[in-house]
Design an enzyme around this catalytic site. Structure first.
Site, PDB file in Angstrom:
ATOM      1  N   TRP A 135       0.835  -1.212   0.000  1.00 46.07           N
ATOM      2  CA  TRP A 135       0.000   0.000   0.000  1.00 46.07           C
ATOM      3  C   TRP A 135       0.863   1.253   0.000  1.00 46.07           C
ATOM      4  O   TRP A 135       0.523   2.232  -0.665  1.00 46.07           O
ATOM      5  CB  TRP A 135      -1.006  -0.022   1.161  1.00 46.07           C
ATOM      6  N   ASP A 191      -1.615   6.502   6.332  1.00 51.46           N
ATOM      7  CA  ASP A 191      -2.680   5.600   5.907  1.00 51.46           C
ATOM      8  C   ASP A 191      -2.919   4.682   7.106  1.00 51.46           C
ATOM      9  O   ASP A 191      -2.076   3.854   7.441  1.00 51.46           O
ATOM     10  CB  ASP A 191      -2.194   4.808   4.682  1.00 51.46           C
ATOM     11  N   LYS A 249     -12.448  -1.971   7.377  1.00 53.16           N
ATOM     12  CA  LYS A 249     -11.787  -2.893   8.307  1.00 53.16           C
ATOM     13  C   LYS A 249     -12.262  -2.610   9.738  1.00 53.16           C
ATOM     14  O   LYS A 249     -12.938  -3.430  10.348  1.00 53.16           O
ATOM     15  CB  LYS A 249     -10.275  -2.791   8.191  1.00 53.16           C
TER      16      LYS A 249
HETATM   17  C1  LIG Z   1      -3.336  -0.203   4.529  1.00 47.47           C
HETATM   18  C2  LIG Z   1      -4.221  -0.153   3.313  1.00 47.47           C
HETATM   19  N1  LIG Z   1      -4.225   0.945   2.555  1.00 47.47           N
HETATM   20  C3  LIG Z   1      -4.992   1.039   1.457  1.00 47.47           C
HETATM   21  C4  LIG Z   1      -5.807   0.004   1.060  1.00 47.47           C
HETATM   22  C5  LIG Z   1      -6.658   0.154  -0.164  1.00 47.47           C
HETATM   23  O1  LIG Z   1      -7.932   0.504   0.239  1.00 47.47           O
HETATM   24  P1  LIG Z   1      -9.145   0.717  -0.757  1.00 47.47           P
HETATM   25  O2  LIG Z   1      -9.497  -0.625  -1.281  1.00 47.47           O
HETATM   26  O3  LIG Z   1     -10.193   1.332   0.130  1.00 47.47           O
HETATM   27  O4  LIG Z   1      -8.717   1.649  -1.831  1.00 47.47           O
HETATM   28  C6  LIG Z   1      -5.855  -1.171   1.827  1.00 47.47           C
HETATM   29  C7  LIG Z   1      -6.735  -2.281   1.442  1.00 47.47           C
HETATM   30  O5  LIG Z   1      -6.734  -3.347   1.984  1.00 47.47           O
HETATM   31  C8  LIG Z   1      -5.036  -1.238   2.985  1.00 47.47           C
HETATM   32  O6  LIG Z   1      -5.028  -2.341   3.746  1.00 47.47           O
END
Ligand SMILES: Cc1ncc(COP(=O)(O)O)c(C=O)c1O
Length: 361
Positions: A103, A172, A196
Site C-alpha cells: 500500500w 494511511d 476494516k
Molecule cells: C493499509 C491499506 N491501505 C490502502 C488500502 C486500499 O484501500 P481501498 O481498497 O479502500 O482503496 C488497503 C486495502 O486493503 C489497505 O489495507
C-alpha cells in the site's frame, strides 16, 4: 437460524454483531421516518444527525481538538494515494515516503505519477517488508512524511510513530485506526478506508489539520479538493449515506459497548498476544513478521510446507473459520483480527491451529 462463522477477512471484514442487528431492526423504519436509511434524503435532519454524531464520535475517540476536520470521502483509501500529493505537496518541497509494503508502494506510485519529487526515506523492501524501519530521517525541507501505520498484507505495524519533525506526518491508517490510542498532534492528515475497523466499504475517513487546507491548490477539480469536503461538511454532493450510518453505529459500539479506545486496545492486545504466544511456543507454524514489528491487526504465518495450505484452509472452513488465506501477492496464511473479531473467535482459531499441527506435526 442463520449460522454465522468466525470471520477473519482482511477487509471488508467482520462487523460487531450488535451493529448488524441494529441495522436489521432499523432497515424498514429508520427512527420513525417510515423509510430505511437507504431511502432518506442526505439533506434530511435525520441524516444530518447521523453525520454529525459520526464526526463527534471520531473526535472524542481520537481526542481531536478544534484544529482538525473530520471528512467522509468516496474513492477508497486508494484515492487518498492521489489526493494527498495533489492537495498537500508544496511547490519546491519534496514529498517523503516510508515504504513498508504494497500500500505504501501504491501511494508512492501515485505521487510520482503526479510529477512530485518523491523521496523514499526508509524501506524494508530488501527484506520482503518483514519489519518497520527503525531509522527514519526527518527532513526539514519535506512537504510531508507519509507512512502506512499498519501493513495489512505483511502483518507489520508501527509501534510508535516517527518524529515529530518539521514536516507534518501523514498516515494511511486503513487497517488499524481505532484499534489503539495514539497522539494525533504530529499528524497533518490521517486517512482510512472504512472496511476494516470502521464500517462497510464505500467511504474513507479523512482527518485533516486545518492549516493543511491552506495548501490546497485552487485549480484542482472540485471533487478532488479537501476544501470541497471541509467547506460543505462532506455534503457537497450525495455522500454514501448508508456507509456513514453504519460507521456511526460502529463508532458508538467502540465508545459505549467496548468503553473507548483504551479498552479496545486492551482487547486487541489480548487477541494478538494469544496468537503470537501460541506461534512462538511451537515449531509447526512460523510467523513472517519480525517480532518487534508484528501487527496486532493482521497476523501472518506459514505452514512447514506450502502444499498443506489448501487442506488447512478447507479444514478451517469446516470448523467455521473463514478468511485465513494470505494475500494473493505473498501467499501463506493471514488472520485479520480487527476490532469486531472476538476473543472467542481467536480462541477457536488457536484450537484449530493446534488440532491441525497435531495431525501433521
Ligand atoms: C493499509 C491499506 N491501505 C490502502 C488500502 C486500499 O484501500 P481501498 O481498497 O479502500 O482503496 C488497503 C486495502 O486493503 C489497505 O489495507
Amino acid at each position: 437460524m442463520t449460522q454465522r462463522v468466525f470471520n477473519f477477512n482482511p477487509g471488508p471484514a467482520a462487523l460487531p454483531l450488535v451493529v448488524l442487528e441494529q441495522v436489521k431492526v432499523e432497515m424498514l423504519d429508520f427512527q420513525g421516518s417510515g423509510m430505511s436509511v437507504l431511502e432518506i434524503s442526505h439533506r434530511s435532519k435525520s441524516f444530518e444527525n447521523v453525520l454529525e454524531s459520526a464526526i463527534q464520535r471520531v473526535r472524542r475517540l481520537l481526542g481531536l481538538d478544534d484544529s482538525y476536520e473530520v471528512l467522509f470521502i468516496q474513492g477508497g483509501a486508494s484515492l487518498q494515494f492521489s489526493m494527498v500529493p495533489m492537495n498537500l505537496a508544496v511547490a519546491g518541497k519534496p514529498v517523503d515516503y516510508v515504504n513498508t509494503g504494497t500500500w505504501s508502494t501504491r501511494a508512492i506510485k501515485e505521487a510520482r505519477a503526479l510529477g512530485k519529487e518523491v523521496r523514499v526515506v526508509a524501506t524494508s523492501q530488501e527484506m520482503e517488508f518483514t519489519f518497520i524501519p527503525e531509522k527514519v530521517p526527518l527532513n526539514q525541507d519535506a512537504s510531508y512524511l507519509h507512512i502506512t501505520s499498519n501493513n495489512t498484507i505483511r502483518g507489520t505495524q508501527w509501534r510508535s510513530f516517527p518524529g515529530p519533525g518539521a514536516a507534518p506526518l501523514i498516515s494511511d491508517m486503513s487497517s488499524d485506526i481505532f484499534s489503539r490510542r495514539f497522539d494525533p498532534r504530529p499528524f497533518g492528515l490521517i486517512y482510512a478506508g472504512a472496511q476494516k475497523n470502521i464500517g462497510p466499504a464505500g467511504v474513507t475517513l479523512v482527518i485533516i489539520r486545518r492549516d493543511m487546507l491552506e495548501r490546497v491548490p485552487k485549480e484542482l477539480p472540485t471533487m478532488l479538493k479537501y476544501t470541497t469536503y471541509s467547506e460543505n461538511k462532506s455534503l457537497y454532493n450525495t455522500p454514501p449515506c448508508f456507509c456513514i450510518y453504519v460507521c456511526e453505529l460502529v463508532l458508538k459500539w467502540i465508545e459505549q459497548t467496548v468503553g473507548g479506545l483504551d479498552l479496545m486496545e486492551k482487547i486487541n492486545d489480548e487477541k494478538a498476544g494469544m496468537l503470537y504466544d501460541f506461534i512462538d511456543g511451537q515449531d509447526f507454524y512460523r510467523g513472517t513478521a519480525r517480532p518487534d514489528s508484528r501487527s496486532r491487526m493482521n497476523v501472518t504465518f506459514l505452514l512447514p510446507e506450502a502444499e498443506l495450505e489448501k487442506e488447512f484452509l478447507a479444514g478451517a472452513v469446516e470448523a467455521g473459520l473463514s478468511g485465513l488465506k494470505g494475500h494473493r501477492s505473498v501467499g501463506g496464511l493471514r488472520t485479520s483480527i480487527y476490532n469486531a473479531v472476538t476473543l472467542e473467535a481467536v480462541r477457536a482459531l488457536v484450537d484449530y491451529m493446534k488440532y491441525f499441527a497435531a495431525k501433521h506435526g
